[in-house]
Design a protein around this motif. Structure first.
Motif, PDB file in Angstrom:
ATOM      1  N   THR A  20       1.422  -1.172  -0.384  1.00  0.00           N
ATOM      2  CA  THR A  20      -0.292  -0.326   0.014  1.00  0.00           C
ATOM      3  C   THR A  20       0.549   0.892   0.059  1.00  0.00           C
ATOM      4  N   GLY A  21       1.988   1.203   0.719  1.00  0.00           N
ATOM      5  CA  GLY A  21       3.313   2.814   0.804  1.00  0.00           C
ATOM      6  C   GLY A  21       3.356   2.798  -0.634  1.00  0.00           C
ATOM      7  N   HIS A  22       3.767   1.829  -1.467  1.00  0.00           N
ATOM      8  CA  HIS A  22       4.622   1.487  -2.616  1.00  0.00           C
ATOM      9  C   HIS A  22       3.184   2.513  -3.626  1.00  0.00           C
ATOM     10  N   VAL A  23       2.133   1.406  -3.800  1.00  0.00           N
ATOM     11  CA  VAL A  23       1.569   2.214  -5.029  1.00  0.00           C
ATOM     12  C   VAL A  23       0.926   3.735  -4.359  1.00  0.00           C
ATOM     13  N   LEU A  24       0.911   4.491  -2.786  1.00  0.00           N
ATOM     14  CA  LEU A  24       0.167   5.419  -2.663  1.00  0.00           C
ATOM     15  C   LEU A  24       1.859   6.696  -3.147  1.00  0.00           C
ATOM     16  N   ARG A  25       2.836   5.827  -2.830  1.00  0.00           N
ATOM     17  CA  ARG A  25       3.885   6.529  -3.596  1.00  0.00           C
ATOM     18  C   ARG A  25       4.186   6.523  -5.009  1.00  0.00           C
ATOM     19  N   THR A  26       3.648   6.141  -5.507  1.00  0.00           N
ATOM     20  CA  THR A  26       3.676   5.883  -7.060  1.00  0.00           C
ATOM     21  C   THR A  26       2.450   6.801  -7.241  1.00  0.00           C
ATOM     22  N   ALA A  31       0.774  12.115  -9.541  1.00  0.00           N
ATOM     23  CA  ALA A  31       0.149  13.266  -9.162  1.00  0.00           C
ATOM     24  C   ALA A  31       0.958  15.023  -9.240  1.00  0.00           C
ATOM     25  N   LEU A  32       1.631  14.782  -7.996  1.00  0.00           N
ATOM     26  CA  LEU A  32       2.860  16.117  -8.037  1.00  0.00           C
ATOM     27  C   LEU A  32       3.771  16.168  -9.982  1.00  0.00           C
ATOM     28  N   ALA A  33       3.738  14.910 -10.435  1.00  0.00           N
ATOM     29  CA  ALA A  33       4.314  15.426 -11.091  1.00  0.00           C
ATOM     30  C   ALA A  33       3.451  15.926 -12.576  1.00  0.00           C
ATOM     31  N   GLU A  34       2.098  15.851 -12.393  1.00  0.00           N
ATOM     32  CA  GLU A  34       1.636  16.694 -13.350  1.00  0.00           C
ATOM     33  C   GLU A  34       1.785  18.827 -12.977  1.00  0.00           C
ATOM     34  N   ILE A  35       2.405  19.308 -12.532  1.00  0.00           N
ATOM     35  CA  ILE A  35       3.048  20.507 -11.809  1.00  0.00           C
ATOM     36  C   ILE A  35       4.312  20.477 -11.688  1.00  0.00           C
ATOM     37  N   GLY A  36       4.774  19.455 -12.085  1.00  0.00           N
ATOM     38  CA  GLY A  36       6.121  19.362 -12.495  1.00  0.00           C
ATOM     39  C   GLY A  36       7.122  19.363 -11.014  1.00  0.00           C
ATOM     40  N   LEU A  37       6.440  19.167 -10.062  1.00  0.00           N
ATOM     41  CA  LEU A  37       7.243  18.350  -8.843  1.00  0.00           C
ATOM     42  C   LEU A  37       7.332  16.650  -8.721  1.00  0.00           C
ATOM     43  N   THR A  38       8.647  16.341  -7.102  1.00  0.00           N
ATOM     44  CA  THR A  38       8.842  15.783  -6.666  1.00  0.00           C
ATOM     45  C   THR A  38       8.023  15.398  -5.739  1.00  0.00           C
ATOM     46  N   ALA A  39       8.026  14.065  -4.614  1.00  0.00           N
ATOM     47  CA  ALA A  39       7.686  14.558  -3.439  1.00  0.00           C
ATOM     48  C   ALA A  39       8.533  15.233  -2.476  1.00  0.00           C
ATOM     49  N   ASP A  65      19.261  11.752   2.371  1.00  0.00           N
ATOM     50  CA  ASP A  65      20.493  12.152   2.159  1.00  0.00           C
ATOM     51  C   ASP A  65      20.809  13.043   1.628  1.00  0.00           C
ATOM     52  N   LYS A  66      22.406  13.510   1.887  1.00  0.00           N
ATOM     53  CA  LYS A  66      22.944  15.365   2.020  1.00  0.00           C
ATOM     54  C   LYS A  66      23.029  15.748  -0.196  1.00  0.00           C
ATOM     55  N   THR A  67      22.944  14.223  -0.482  1.00  0.00           N
ATOM     56  CA  THR A  67      23.415  14.694  -1.956  1.00  0.00           C
ATOM     57  C   THR A  67      22.070  14.842  -2.869  1.00  0.00           C
ATOM     58  N   THR A  68      21.023  14.031  -2.344  1.00  0.00           N
ATOM     59  CA  THR A  68      19.704  14.131  -2.396  1.00  0.00           C
ATOM     60  C   THR A  68      18.851  15.533  -1.983  1.00  0.00           C
ATOM     61  N   MET A  69      19.265  15.857  -0.988  1.00  0.00           N
ATOM     62  CA  MET A  69      18.722  17.219  -0.580  1.00  0.00           C
ATOM     63  C   MET A  69      19.118  18.009  -1.895  1.00  0.00           C
ATOM     64  N   VAL A  70      20.609  18.291  -1.369  1.00  0.00           N
ATOM     65  CA  VAL A  70      21.002  19.041  -3.330  1.00  0.00           C
ATOM     66  C   VAL A  70      20.689  19.195  -4.115  1.00  0.00           C
ATOM     67  N   VAL A  71      20.515  17.999  -4.407  1.00  0.00           N
ATOM     68  CA  VAL A  71      20.222  17.744  -6.107  1.00  0.00           C
ATOM     69  C   VAL A  71      18.686  18.544  -6.191  1.00  0.00           C
ATOM     70  N   THR A  72      17.454  18.080  -4.711  1.00  0.00           N
ATOM     71  CA  THR A  72      16.400  18.581  -4.675  1.00  0.00           C
ATOM     72  C   THR A  72      15.785  20.324  -5.040  1.00  0.00           C
ATOM     73  N   VAL A  73      17.317  20.910  -4.041  1.00  0.00           N
ATOM     74  CA  VAL A  73      17.618  22.098  -4.004  1.00  0.00           C
ATOM     75  C   VAL A  73      17.958  22.814  -4.867  1.00  0.00           C
ATOM     76  N   ASP A  74      18.662  22.336  -6.044  1.00  0.00           N
ATOM     77  CA  ASP A  74      18.771  22.711  -6.766  1.00  0.00           C
ATOM     78  C   ASP A  74      17.605  22.958  -8.157  1.00  0.00           C
ATOM     79  N   ALA A  75      17.262  21.892  -8.067  1.00  0.00           N
ATOM     80  CA  ALA A  75      16.129  21.823  -8.514  1.00  0.00           C
ATOM     81  C   ALA A  75      14.586  22.752  -8.585  1.00  0.00           C
ATOM     82  N   LEU A  76      14.461  23.104  -7.118  1.00  0.00           N
ATOM     83  CA  LEU A  76      13.689  24.299  -6.610  1.00  0.00           C
ATOM     84  C   LEU A  76      13.952  24.990  -7.235  1.00  0.00           C
ATOM     85  N   GLU A  77      15.846  25.689  -6.791  1.00  0.00           N
ATOM     86  CA  GLU A  77      16.126  26.777  -7.470  1.00  0.00           C
ATOM     87  C   GLU A  77      15.997  27.633  -8.681  1.00  0.00           C
TER      88      GLU A  77
END
Length: 162
Positions: A20-26, A31-39, A65-77
């Motif tokens: 159920t967690g996997h299906v909910l995440r997918t 749904a978030l991809a429709e507005i260009g975001l990730t969770a 983790d640090k690398t994922t966070m940097v990539v996420t913030v880079d995408a937001l910027e």
């Protein structure tokens, strides 16, 4: 002589929660991809709007983790939704500041997240929804609040949003 398969004495809770967690995440990701975001991007925007937080604090809240966070913030910027700025409390620290457009998108993404959760729960009769949420909250706050120490690392669960 053939070995017998052991008889299951309990429901397969691990499968039920994982599936159920996997299906909910997918569904959430789609749904978030429709507005260009990730969770993760949604998580950073919402928690950065709550109060002034550093990249490290936001990474801990979102279990990144640090690398994922940097990539996420880079995408937001890059999308013009957030920017790194010096903290008003500690000039050595850098905070993630949400732009006006980022705040607008966070409102939209929160509606999407709420809708996906509502749709999942709406598939259950009302009394089952209440019972499920109550039971899961009891597990999260009680017996399953803290992961067991393990010699082999397992993927850490996302921390509960306060």
């Amino acid at each position: 002589m053939t070995a017998m398969t052991p008889a299951r004495t309990e429901a397969d809770l691990s499968f039920l929660l994982d599936h159920t967690g996997h299906v909910l995440r997918t569904r959430m990701a789609a749904a978030l991809a429709e507005i260009g975001l990730t969770a993760r991007m949604h998580c950073v925007l919402v928690h950065a709007l709550e109060e002034e937080r550093t990249q490290i604090q936001l990474a801990e809240i979102g279990d990144m983790d640090k690398t994922t966070m940097v990539v996420t913030v880079d995408a937001l910027e890059k999308a013009g939704l957030a920017e790194r700025r010096p903290s008003s409390q500690d000039r050595r620290a850098r905070i993630i500041a949400v732009t006006e457009e980022g705040a607008r998108v966070a409102q939209q993404s929160q509606r999407i997240v709420d809708r996906v959760h509502h749709e999942a729960l709406a598939s259950l009769p009302e009394e089952d929804r209440t019972a499920l949420l109550r039971a899961l909250n009891h597990l999260v706050e009680g017996h399953l609040a803290t992961p067991a120490e393990s010699p082999r690392p397992t993927r850490r669960a996302r921390q509960r949003e306060k």
